[in-house]
Scaffold this active site. Structure first.
Site, PDB file in Angstrom:
ATOM      1  N   TRP C 169      -6.734   8.914  -6.396  1.00 53.12           N
ATOM      2  CA  TRP C 169      -7.754   8.111  -7.070  1.00 53.12           C
ATOM      3  C   TRP C 169      -8.563   7.447  -5.938  1.00 53.12           C
ATOM      4  O   TRP C 169      -8.030   6.604  -5.220  1.00 53.12           O
ATOM      5  CB  TRP C 169      -7.108   6.985  -7.864  1.00 53.12           C
ATOM      6  CG  TRP C 169      -6.599   7.221  -9.248  1.00 53.12           C
ATOM      7  CD1 TRP C 169      -7.012   6.582 -10.379  1.00 53.12           C
ATOM      8  CD2 TRP C 169      -5.523   8.074  -9.680  1.00 53.12           C
ATOM      9  NE1 TRP C 169      -6.275   6.996 -11.473  1.00 53.12           N
ATOM     10  CE2 TRP C 169      -5.363   7.918 -11.069  1.00 53.12           C
ATOM     11  CE3 TRP C 169      -4.683   8.999  -9.025  1.00 53.12           C
ATOM     12  CZ2 TRP C 169      -4.409   8.615 -11.819  1.00 53.12           C
ATOM     13  CZ3 TRP C 169      -3.737   9.699  -9.762  1.00 53.12           C
ATOM     14  CH2 TRP C 169      -3.616   9.511 -11.131  1.00 53.12           C
ATOM     15  N   TYR C 171     -11.375   5.022  -5.265  1.00 49.09           N
ATOM     16  CA  TYR C 171     -12.219   4.052  -5.969  1.00 49.09           C
ATOM     17  C   TYR C 171     -12.785   3.038  -4.996  1.00 49.09           C
ATOM     18  O   TYR C 171     -12.134   2.046  -4.662  1.00 49.09           O
ATOM     19  CB  TYR C 171     -11.380   3.312  -7.008  1.00 49.09           C
ATOM     20  CG  TYR C 171     -11.104   4.081  -8.275  1.00 49.09           C
ATOM     21  CD1 TYR C 171     -11.475   5.414  -8.415  1.00 49.09           C
ATOM     22  CD2 TYR C 171     -10.463   3.467  -9.350  1.00 49.09           C
ATOM     23  CE1 TYR C 171     -11.212   6.111  -9.584  1.00 49.09           C
ATOM     24  CE2 TYR C 171     -10.199   4.156 -10.525  1.00 49.09           C
ATOM     25  CZ  TYR C 171     -10.572   5.477 -10.636  1.00 49.09           C
ATOM     26  OH  TYR C 171     -10.310   6.163 -11.792  1.00 49.09           O
ATOM     27  N   ILE C 203      -8.820  15.192  -6.621  1.00 51.60           N
ATOM     28  CA  ILE C 203      -9.505  13.948  -6.296  1.00 51.60           C
ATOM     29  C   ILE C 203     -10.105  13.395  -7.584  1.00 51.60           C
ATOM     30  O   ILE C 203     -10.766  14.112  -8.325  1.00 51.60           O
ATOM     31  CB  ILE C 203     -10.633  14.206  -5.275  1.00 51.60           C
ATOM     32  CG1 ILE C 203     -10.040  14.774  -3.986  1.00 51.60           C
ATOM     33  CG2 ILE C 203     -11.422  12.932  -5.013  1.00 51.60           C
ATOM     34  CD1 ILE C 203     -11.058  15.445  -3.082  1.00 51.60           C
ATOM     35  N   LYS C 204      -9.853  12.099  -7.789  1.00 49.26           N
ATOM     36  CA  LYS C 204     -10.395  11.453  -8.989  1.00 49.26           C
ATOM     37  C   LYS C 204     -11.363  10.366  -8.553  1.00 49.26           C
ATOM     38  O   LYS C 204     -10.986   9.473  -7.791  1.00 49.26           O
ATOM     39  CB  LYS C 204      -9.241  10.843  -9.781  1.00 49.26           C
ATOM     40  CG  LYS C 204      -9.670  10.190 -11.075  1.00 49.26           C
ATOM     41  CD  LYS C 204      -8.521   9.366 -11.653  1.00 49.26           C
ATOM     42  CE  LYS C 204      -9.036   8.416 -12.719  1.00 49.26           C
ATOM     43  NZ  LYS C 204      -8.032   7.402 -13.095  1.00 49.26           N
ATOM     44  N   VAL C 205     -12.602  10.470  -9.017  1.00 49.83           N
ATOM     45  CA  VAL C 205     -13.589   9.425  -8.717  1.00 49.83           C
ATOM     46  C   VAL C 205     -14.275   9.004 -10.013  1.00 49.83           C
ATOM     47  O   VAL C 205     -14.087   9.613 -11.057  1.00 49.83           O
ATOM     48  CB  VAL C 205     -14.647   9.908  -7.692  1.00 49.83           C
ATOM     49  CG1 VAL C 205     -14.038  10.092  -6.318  1.00 49.83           C
ATOM     50  CG2 VAL C 205     -15.320  11.195  -8.167  1.00 49.83           C
TER      51      VAL C 205
END
Lengths: 306, 306, 306, 306, 306
Positions: C169, C171, C203-205
């Site tokens: 994540w 951020y 990948i988390k955005v």
């Protein structure tokens, strides 16, 4: 083995045979072999002050080989330097002169009020490079004192387990002290005592002045009339403070100065019972022939020749 | 093996055969193979400045494969990048060009007055990805200098135990220095010396200016009239400060600039005895054909062709 | 195995078979199996915002079993949660849906300007609980960035050695950025790039806005006219910034919003080449039948049905 | 084994048999054996507040043996104390009553705005002393929250590997909260949830007030009309917030108070579905016969007798 | 073995035979052997205050051998000193008198408002030097309390695993306390209790004054009329606070004072149930014959002779 060396080793009967053998190696090398006195060549100024300030006065000194050869040619008891300089010459010099790997180093690009050197190598490096000892600097009086003492403790434990001797540079410095206090007799004697209590085999301090820094100490120096008027008396007090003379305490020469003044200082160190000197800038910042001449005279002083 | 490479390897006789073989691999790859000179392609700008600032000028550069192929096609001695970029291409390129894993990286989303890069990979990653070396950045002059030096020490010890070479980016920066001081001749020479003392096999610094930053150093540069008027003289001084030329010192190109200016800089590096260049943005931020042309000329300079 | 999954796995040829198998498990589970698209259910809000804020809107959500069953019933690719929630259901669900153990967690009882989540579990927990991956949050832009990156590095190394995939994540947040900057296009693309460089598999955005935060970046976005006017264009830029589309990048839905707006956002993610969504509060904060309906539509968007 | 105990153990099916056996040991000991309810005697006040404040009201309490015998005579489910107190009695009492080693402890000689207890023992101590569990205090709301959570994580992992149960005292405190907020219903429910997410087997919190501390939470409590008017309702909310009642949550009695008020509180805990109480000062600060009488009544409440 | 020693060892039935044997060694050595009373000679003042302040009053004390021989000649139960002093004499004295290695040390070159000694040696050193115990100082009331407690915990665990006893100097000090509070009865009793809770085998505190420092404690001392008017009463309260007398608590003599005052203090310690004294400066800062005379009288007090 000469009796004097045997006697000195007797003070280290708590160390393993490896450590004792390495202390003996330093005591039995060079012009002063067997006398119980030492003159050591240290070249960490490149790291500590930068290369130009260190080597521009005598440019062959930019080359790491120069210094190791100088130590051999002059008959020094040992040669001390940071990792890179030792790596550069170890393959050829480890069997010529005892090497002391200076495992922590200070530099001046970032100025700290309460300095602490960086650990740049360690006992395993000293082992693989055939060194006789590690060298470590503490700054008593710095707010970072605890971190240094505890790192020294860890390094000492590891080094001695490998049979390496431990040389401690004990240089009071930091916000706990005035500038004058850094070389005050009470402070230097205290710094030597701390190094001894922490298990140092060789202790290196600066020649102290007659100034007494700490208020509580001042009362005692006055009450008991401890003689600190001459340098020889002060040296004697530092040696006494180092387990009554049962630890090897040597003195640095400090910044380059007039040769006559330097020799007078060396005689005072000798007369006060000091075990010798560590002479850097006064050696490698002059042409080699002059350096050899200078070091020969320094050794003659310790041999009692003048 | 060419004699020049043999000579250079002679300076590293303290390293194990694995490290020496990897230094040799870089010296024997590409257009400059065997000359003792190096041109290395580094692509860490995506991490350091962000992807758009790095790759928008030449969008194929968003793809990690592009750069590895560019290094091969241009005949570079090595290709250096952070973990992700190396992972993306290692399976196909580790045997084509020596890879340098850049194990610490700085970014600009949080701005620090006294910067320290984050450790983002390590020697074990370099091993599993078939790299020849690790790369590590130190910022002498930063309040975090000690943490960086000590992390470098740990990484160096581990990397060399695996037979990996160690490349140190030594970039003075931080609150200990003025902006101008970051590239001052005394500071750059000092930074190169520190890297050498810490055991770096290859040292990367920026081309220095004639400014002298430190007051104590200024006295010495003036007293001994150390020549620092031309870039070639300054390069020579940096090389001398790196163990009298016995460590491989290469120079970065810095921000993209006019090609003519760039080539003049490269000639000065060559003429001053520098070992080569690490050329990033001037390579990958132009179309590939232009990049190949540019790199070919750069290498020709090191080959003495113009 | 479907060709699309095979292609995606090709980008991860540096990973061991265990990691690749776990990436494949997520890509081959649920309604979107084999399409290369993912919808993941995350339920870490209880830790991040407190239980009432998370579960009062749909009280069955207080029960950890509810969410795992929801992920299965909806045909999600994976279910992500902190240790306690995963422990509560692992024995029954580890073989029903790929589990992602969210190993670090942030909470709001102590508010930090420069936040850093606490490490609350680790790769060994993920292993014993039968998970497919670990999840880790970094906050680029926080003064704690280095500590997070280095902890991520350590966790990634350990997780991959066990054959676990790594989901990051990324951020942006903290005193290095303005509030608006947290979702600025340049910052989000940079954050995705950093995660990719650090070895993230997924990948988390957050979906980025058209704002450009960093002055140096602004010049480049303008000079090269990088299209960031529509969300699809911005998604495309983020995907390009993640190794030219060779890393799986998914997007969070953020706070609950109007369904129509949510679906439009999902279509933009799809049209921009995004690999999917991670949908928490929009799923579990409505009654289960509504949640299943919502998730089915979201998946239909990724299947290109509307 | 009674069905209620079997049911409770079912919630812990992710734990190894050792941990489950130790949870069962506590549930099957004393007057409340088999009911799923617990009354635990904790004596860490000597460390937390000093010996005189703790034991002067009932001087036999200066003797560590007194408390262990009190726990046995009263039929408590377990006895919790710091290392020294447990060491003093373990040889004679480890087989008489389950012991909980309180491995971190806070004291008041140095007052911290953002407190963190010191780790004073650990899981290996608990093992050698025959304990059933370790106890650990976290202070959500303290600036030190991360350090506590991460230490708890390490201790939990080690303890469970040895088959020890983990009891977490989750006491909101520190500069992130107002004084009133420390026992606010939203904060206490959140604190219990965090402990559950971190893998606590038993959770100990304070009985909450109706105050709602956090602005974002307040909106939700109002919007969803979460009933928090009575203590029983608040207890119910805390239990629900702890994985919908699938974690053992017990409540502390706090400072000594009127017995009638105390019993009313215990009835509310029981009626709200709480699993029991941990009663220190109300037990050991009165003469033993009074303490036994008091504890018998407290247990009768949990047995539903009045 | 005398019954009194057997009784005392009974309080330590949680320790392994090695630790118990070393506690017994100290209780069965010297003039007070078998009485359950102890007089211990500590010489850490060289480190703590500097060599001149410590040894100038009686210069033979500069020599480490002097003190060990003094401890033997006087019939002390044990001799305590830092690493260097113990190393200097261990080979000859480890079998003559139980040695206590004082593993952490404070010095005064850098003055800290919230002090913490540096760790200068450890349990492995104690083992190799044939010591019976380690000694460790904590400063409750210092902002560094947590670091000290946690280091003590680690050292205690290691020392006891080797069968070494643990002696804790518990000296309240630091910004949490007023100067007067450092020896306040509530604070000293609390400090002794903390040491006992942390697993200390022997506890060393200063003789307390009648001052009560902490407001909350004051209420309790007044309400319960705890007698603290005479030193004997205060000693009794400290002993009671140390597990109702089930831990060995000894008292330091503090700065050199008038002999009559010193003997009166010793009688109060004896009459209050204290287990003995640790007498440094009052012993080694006078000529040896006077010191032996002084120590003989001190022991006679504990033998009930006057």
């Amino acid at each position: 083995m000469q009796q004097r060396v045997r006697d000195i080793l007797g003070w280290y009967d708590h160390e393993n045979p490896g450590v004792r053998a390495n202390i003996a190696r330093m005591l039995q090398t060079g012009q002063l072999a067997g006398t119980g006195k030492l003159v050591i060549l240290p070249v960490d100024q490149g790291f500590e002050h930068g290369p130009a300030r260190s080597f521009a006065p005598n440019p062959p000194g930019y080359d790491p080989e120069y210094h190791a050869q100088l130590a051999v040619d002059a008959g020094c008891n040992a040669y001390a330097a940071p990792l890179g300089f030792i790596e550069s010459i170890a393959a050829r010099y480890a069997s010529e002169v005892p090497l002391i790997l200076k495992i922590n180093n200070h530099e001046v690009l970032y100025d700290e009020k309460d300095p602490m050197p960086a650990l740049t190598s360690g006992p395993r490096d000293a082992l693989r490079l055939g060194c006789a000892a590690i060298g470590y600097t503490i700054y008593p009086g710095s707010a970072n004192f605890r971190a240094m003492y505890e790192q020294l403790r860890a390094m000492t434990e590891e080094a001695k387990a490998y049979g390496l001797a431990v040389v401690v540079w004990s240089y009071p410095r930091g916000s706990g002290l005035s500038k004058e206090g850094e070389t005050a007799i009470d402070v230097v004697a205290y710094a030597a005592h701390i190094a001894a209590q922490m298990g140092a085999n060789l202790i290196k301090v600066k020649p102290p002045t007659a100034h007494v820094e700490l208020a509580e100490a001042k009362k005692v120096y006055e009450k008991y009339k401890i003689p600190v008027g001459t340098l020889a008396e002060r040296i004697q007090h530092v040696v006494q403070s180092s387990f009554n003379g049962k630890r090897i305490v040597i003195f640095s020469g400090g910044a380059a100065k007039d040769d006559a003044a330097m020799f007078e200082e060396l005689r005072a160190i000798r007369d006060g019972g000091g075990f010798g000197s560590i002479i850097g800038r006064n050696s490698f910042q002059r042409p080699k022939d002059k350096a050899l001449e200078f070091l020969a005279k320094a050794m003659d002083i310790y041999l009692g020749k003048f």
